[in-house]
Design an enzyme around this catalytic site. Structure first.
Site, short mmCIF file in Angstrom:
data_model
loop_
_atom_site.label_atom_id
_atom_site.label_comp_id
_atom_site.label_asym_id
_atom_site.label_seq_id
_atom_site.Cartn_x
_atom_site.Cartn_y
_atom_site.Cartn_z
N MET A 45 -4.09 38.70 33.20
CA MET A 45 -4.88 39.71 34.04
C MET A 45 -5.73 38.74 35.05
SD MET A 45 -8.31 41.56 32.31
CE MET A 45 -8.97 40.15 31.50
N SER A 119 -1.67 35.61 28.22
CA SER A 119 -2.64 36.27 27.84
C SER A 119 -1.86 37.87 27.91
CB SER A 119 -3.64 36.29 28.86
OG SER A 119 -4.81 37.40 28.56
N GLN A 120 -2.36 38.89 28.79
CA GLN A 120 -1.52 39.99 28.48
C GLN A 120 0.15 39.80 28.91
OE1 GLN A 120 -3.93 42.56 30.95
NE2 GLN A 120 -2.64 42.19 32.72
N ASP A 237 -11.57 31.04 21.16
CA ASP A 237 -11.17 32.07 22.16
C ASP A 237 -12.44 33.05 22.51
OD1 ASP A 237 -10.25 34.09 23.96
OD2 ASP A 237 -8.35 33.51 23.36
N HIS A 293 -10.01 30.39 25.77
CA HIS A 293 -8.72 31.20 26.20
C HIS A 293 -8.06 30.34 27.18
CE1 HIS A 293 -6.40 35.06 26.35
NE2 HIS A 293 -6.56 34.90 27.72
#
Length: 313
Positions: A45, A119-120, A237, A293
């Site tokens: 993102m 991530s996504q 995270d 993260h």
């Protein structure tokens, strides 16, 4: 990409891996005979495929440690700006379809490839594995992916604070309102443990690829074709809530404090996606990285990811 020194470690803040084409080097995207398996990357993102100030250093690190490797960094849209915007505002199912088309159209990938999602981008590449098995993904590696979704949006990366704040407002307004669910990327993997029935009924992406309603046997069959499925969890995270989602864990239904690991969920016990069978066959790998993260120690990346899963044995 923002490298810095921390003790003896070189820590990289990963948002995206960038790449450039090897077409000029080897011509027509044909891979020379002694090349390793190509790699497909999908960023997270608030980033784009090819931002030179993001994690281009990691892309270079891959090239330096995997001679002759070909890398395709997915650009979802006609240019980097649209790719960036689409990481927030384009329906995920449409993004996955576009990714499948781009992968199928790249002749360098026709015999198969390794896939790395950040991530996504991790759960999106898993959807590619489940929906588009040709060309095949050999090893799927996800860093900080929200495989069971998120229930919280404490902070977000990227260069647009205004856009991040807009996303937060929409999620707070109602992630399962139809127009939000269908147009806001983060709503499509929003998983409310206090309203599980509503989540399953209205989630247009995550509940579907996790086989939480209709059990799509094709998804299960395709995912089991992976040689290895590697999931990296970041121990500190502060963006993914709960961080256990990075290993398919999540909050127990009905509350948002106590988490349950994958092996204690119906998804695993009833084997909705074949993860239990893959686990029994030593295809699942649960790795930890100390840090927030997408903070990646390059020495760790080399020894635990490149050497073990990306370099031909």
């Amino acid at each position: 990409m923002y490298p810095r020194k921390s003790s003896a470690k070189f820590v990289v803040m990963c948002l995206i891996i960038t790449t450039y084409s090897y077409a000029e080097i080897i011509g027509n995207n044909d891979i020379i005979s002694n090349s390793p398996l190509p790699i497909v990357l999908w960023h997270g993102m608030g980033d784009s495929c090819c931002n030179p100030i993001s994690i281009g250093g990691v892309q270079k690190f891959l090239e330096e440690n995997i001679p002759n490797v070909y890398v395709h960094s997915l650009e979802i849209g006609k240019n980097e700006l649209i790719d960036f915007e689409n990481s927030y505002l384009m329906n995920v199912n449409e993004q996955v379809s576009m990714a499948c088309e781009k992968i199928a159209a790249d002749p360098a990938l026709k015999s198969g490839y390794n896939a790395i999602g950040f991530s996504q981008g991790g759960q999106f590449l898993r959807a590619v594995a489940q929906r588009c098995p040709s060309p095949p993904i050999k090893n799927l590696i996800t860093f900080g992916a929200q495989h069971q979704g998120v229930y919280g949006f404490p902070r977000c990366p990227g260069e647009s604070k205004t856009l991040c704040d807009y996303v937060r407002r929409l999620l707070n307004e109602g992630a399962y309102i139809s127009w939000i669910q269908n147009h806001l990327v983060q709503a499509e993997y929003w998983h409310d443990p206090l309203h599980e029935a509503e989540y399953r009924a209205k989630s247009v992406f995550l509940a579907e690829i996790n086989n939480e309603n209709v059990k799509n046997e094709t998804y299960k069959t395709n995912l089991k074709k992976l040689e290895n499925f590697v999931m990296v969890l970041f121990t500190e995270d502060e963006m993914v809530d709960p961080k256990e989602s990075e290993w398919f864990g999540f909050y127990k239904p009905g509350q948002a404090k106590e988490t349950v690991k994958l092996q204690d969920t119906p998804l695993y016990q009833e084997d909705w996606l074949g993860l239990k069978e893959m686990d029994n066959n030593k295809k699942l790998h649960f790795l930890k990285l100390v840090g927030d993260h997408l903070q990646i120690d390059l020495k760790w990346f080399k020894s635990e990811i490149i050497d073990k899963f990306l370099i031909p044995k």
